[in-house]
Design an enzyme around this catalytic site. Structure first.
Site, PDB file in Angstrom:
ATOM      1  N   CYS A  12       0.875  -1.168   0.000  1.00 35.45           N
ATOM      2  CA  CYS A  12       0.000   0.000   0.000  1.00 35.45           C
ATOM      3  C   CYS A  12       0.918   1.226   0.000  1.00 35.45           C
ATOM      4  O   CYS A  12       2.138   1.095   0.178  1.00 35.45           O
ATOM      5  CB  CYS A  12      -0.894   0.003   1.237  1.00 35.45           C
ATOM      6  SG  CYS A  12       0.056   0.104   2.760  1.00 35.45           S
ATOM      7  N   CYS A  98       3.156   6.267   8.283  1.00 35.91           N
ATOM      8  CA  CYS A  98       2.232   6.543   7.177  1.00 35.91           C
ATOM      9  C   CYS A  98       1.483   7.858   7.467  1.00 35.91           C
ATOM     10  O   CYS A  98       1.004   8.053   8.585  1.00 35.91           O
ATOM     11  CB  CYS A  98       1.238   5.399   7.033  1.00 35.91           C
ATOM     12  SG  CYS A  98      -0.017   5.747   5.788  1.00 35.91           S
ATOM     13  N   HIS A 126      -1.949  -3.987  18.969  1.00 27.92           N
ATOM     14  CA  HIS A 126      -1.342  -3.682  17.671  1.00 27.92           C
ATOM     15  C   HIS A 126      -0.392  -2.485  17.818  1.00 27.92           C
ATOM     16  O   HIS A 126      -0.735  -1.498  18.470  1.00 27.92           O
ATOM     17  CB  HIS A 126      -2.435  -3.372  16.642  1.00 27.92           C
ATOM     18  CG  HIS A 126      -1.917  -3.313  15.240  1.00 27.92           C
ATOM     19  ND1 HIS A 126      -1.211  -2.225  14.763  1.00 27.92           N
ATOM     20  CD2 HIS A 126      -1.962  -4.199  14.214  1.00 27.92           C
ATOM     21  CE1 HIS A 126      -0.865  -2.446  13.511  1.00 27.92           C
ATOM     22  NE2 HIS A 126      -1.315  -3.647  13.153  1.00 27.92           N
ATOM     23  N   GLU A 128       0.332  -0.085  15.942  1.00 25.59           N
ATOM     24  CA  GLU A 128      -0.230   1.220  15.536  1.00 25.59           C
ATOM     25  C   GLU A 128      -1.036   1.832  16.682  1.00 25.59           C
ATOM     26  O   GLU A 128      -0.915   3.033  16.973  1.00 25.59           O
ATOM     27  CB  GLU A 128      -1.131   1.054  14.305  1.00 25.59           C
ATOM     28  CG  GLU A 128      -1.736   2.386  13.867  1.00 25.59           C
ATOM     29  CD  GLU A 128      -2.868   2.236  12.851  1.00 25.59           C
ATOM     30  OE1 GLU A 128      -2.710   1.480  11.881  1.00 25.59           O
ATOM     31  OE2 GLU A 128      -3.907   2.889  13.049  1.00 25.59           O
ATOM     32  N   THR A 166      -6.294   2.210  11.539  1.00 23.04           N
ATOM     33  CA  THR A 166      -6.463   2.343  10.079  1.00 23.04           C
ATOM     34  C   THR A 166      -6.945   1.072   9.386  1.00 23.04           C
ATOM     35  O   THR A 166      -7.624   1.134   8.370  1.00 23.04           O
ATOM     36  CB  THR A 166      -5.141   2.771   9.398  1.00 23.04           C
ATOM     37  OG1 THR A 166      -4.127   1.850   9.789  1.00 23.04           O
ATOM     38  CG2 THR A 166      -4.743   4.171   9.751  1.00 23.04           C
ATOM     39  N   CYS A 194      -8.347   3.356   6.813  1.00 20.19           N
ATOM     40  CA  CYS A 194      -7.732   3.574   5.503  1.00 20.19           C
ATOM     41  C   CYS A 194      -8.382   2.602   4.527  1.00 20.19           C
ATOM     42  O   CYS A 194      -8.561   1.423   4.849  1.00 20.19           O
ATOM     43  CB  CYS A 194      -6.240   3.293   5.611  1.00 20.19           C
ATOM     44  SG  CYS A 194      -5.443   3.069   4.036  1.00 20.19           S
ATOM     45  N   SER A 223      -1.313 -11.235   8.243  1.00 20.81           N
ATOM     46  CA  SER A 223      -2.750 -11.452   8.445  1.00 20.81           C
ATOM     47  C   SER A 223      -3.565 -10.929   7.275  1.00 20.81           C
ATOM     48  O   SER A 223      -4.602 -11.502   6.932  1.00 20.81           O
ATOM     49  CB  SER A 223      -3.212 -10.837   9.762  1.00 20.81           C
ATOM     50  OG  SER A 223      -2.990  -9.473   9.738  1.00 20.81           O
ATOM     51  N   ASN A 224      -3.104  -9.853   6.628  1.00 15.42           N
ATOM     52  CA  ASN A 224      -3.910  -9.355   5.510  1.00 15.42           C
ATOM     53  C   ASN A 224      -3.828 -10.287   4.304  1.00 15.42           C
ATOM     54  O   ASN A 224      -4.769 -10.396   3.533  1.00 15.42           O
ATOM     55  CB  ASN A 224      -3.570  -7.888   5.192  1.00 15.42           C
ATOM     56  CG  ASN A 224      -2.309  -7.728   4.400  1.00 15.42           C
ATOM     57  OD1 ASN A 224      -2.333  -7.807   3.188  1.00 15.42           O
ATOM     58  ND2 ASN A 224      -1.191  -7.509   5.083  1.00 15.42           N
TER      59      ASN A 224
HETATM   60 FE1  F3S Z   1      -1.060   1.367   4.259  1.00 20.56          FE
HETATM   61 FE2  F3S Z   1      -1.030   3.656   5.476  1.00 20.56          FE
HETATM   62 FE3  F3S Z   1      -3.285   2.582   4.782  1.00 20.56          FE
HETATM   63  S1  F3S Z   1       0.321   1.971   5.863  1.00 20.56           S
HETATM   64  S2  F3S Z   1      -2.937   0.406   4.908  1.00 20.56           S
HETATM   65  S3  F3S Z   1      -1.734   3.304   3.401  1.00 20.56           S
HETATM   66  S4  F3S Z   1      -2.841   3.601   6.676  1.00 20.56           S
END
Ligand code: F3S
Length: 282
Positions: A12, A98, A126, A128, A166, A194, A223-224
């Protein structure tokens, strides 16, 4: 054979930016380079960086044993205190948090300074969320599930500001917010989810549905990627989960007409391209 590569496959925006930051620093820095935690959940990338001299620091306690240099903060972000502790130990921080995560830090910092009680909807352990908590200047509650939302209670009639991790699931976020809304607090809700994850999952489902075989590329512990595999498998029985090209039995695809390929958020482009090129050559 038709081979379709998902447009959203791979890094991403935030992860790409963080990985690029490390490679840029390798080019220009003449001091040791460290990343605070693995920059990405991908063994190949971490091994490549290690080979180029980049070391992973797991926690602050390790700093005193290291020669100061550049410490790169990964896309998940860290708390304010962590940044100060790194800098006090003589390291220069390069912040690759990010921008979408940075925006949440800014919101919780400002809103808590205005006296609001901050609620973060996300997974408490997590990195984050741990980092985000560290930007709150006042009371903060992390809500992970329905039970947490039902139990949420604050004594004074404070205003509440709700944000999300996010990568949190949007429907679950809505459900939890609704429970809190009924408690009579003055709340403001900021949907900070996000959409990169959601877009990738929607595209995987769509592609898997029209494919006879589907290939999902990503780390075993990502995990994603696991989620992408589940989604694809639901639409296409013939779905393969691979880490690199060597895990793929190309023979199995010989009689297949339409092949779809997608990849998790931490899968490098070089690996995706290699799989794509080889499948196309069948
Ligand atoms: Fe990636 Fe930033 Fe979204 S790290 S998943 S673009 S919050």
């Amino acid at each position: 054979m038709n081979v379709t590569l998902a447009k959203t496959a791979g890094f991403c925006f935030g992860v790409k930016r963080a990985v690029d930051t490390v490679y840029n620093q390798i080019q220009k820095a003449d001091v040791p380079i460290y990343t605070y935690g693995s920059i990405i959940h991908n063994e190949e990338v971490v091994a490549d960086l290690q080979q180029k001299g980049v070391r992973v620091v797991e926690d602050l306690s390790q700093l005193c044993a290291l020669k100061p240099g550049i410490m790169i903060i990964r896309s998940h972000g860290v708390s304010k205190e962590t940044i100060s502790a790194i800098e006090q130990a003589g390291f220069t921080t390069v912040d690759a948090t990010c921008p979408f995560v940075k925006k949440i830090h800014k919101i919780v910092e400002e809103q808590s300074k205005e006296g609001k009680h901050i609620v973060i909807i996300g997974n408490n352990s997590h990195p984050e969320v741990e980092g985000t908590k560290g930007w709150v200047d006042g009371p903060v509650t992390v809500i992970e599930d329905v039970e947490n939302s039902q139990k949420f209670h604050i004594l004074d009639k404070k205003s509440v500001c709700i944000v999300a991790q996010t990568t949190f699931n949007y429907n679950k976020f809505q459900e939890l917010v609704e429970i809190i809304s009924k408690k009579g607090y003055d709340i403001s809700v900021l949907n900070t989810i996000c959409n990169a994850t959601e877009e990738r999952q929607a595209e995987a489902a769509e592609l898997a549905e029209k494919s006879d075989a589907m290939i999902v590329i990503g780390g075993k512990h990502s995990s994603n990627t696991q989620k992408l595999f589940e989604i694809s498998k639901k639409e296409c029985e013939n779905t393969y989960y691979i880490q690199t090209l060597s895990d793929l039995d190309l023979q199995k695809l010989k009689s297949v007409r339409n092949v779809g390929i997608t990849a998790g958020a931490s899968t490098p482009n070089t690996i995706i391209q290699e799989v794509f090129d080889n499948v196309r050559r069948i």
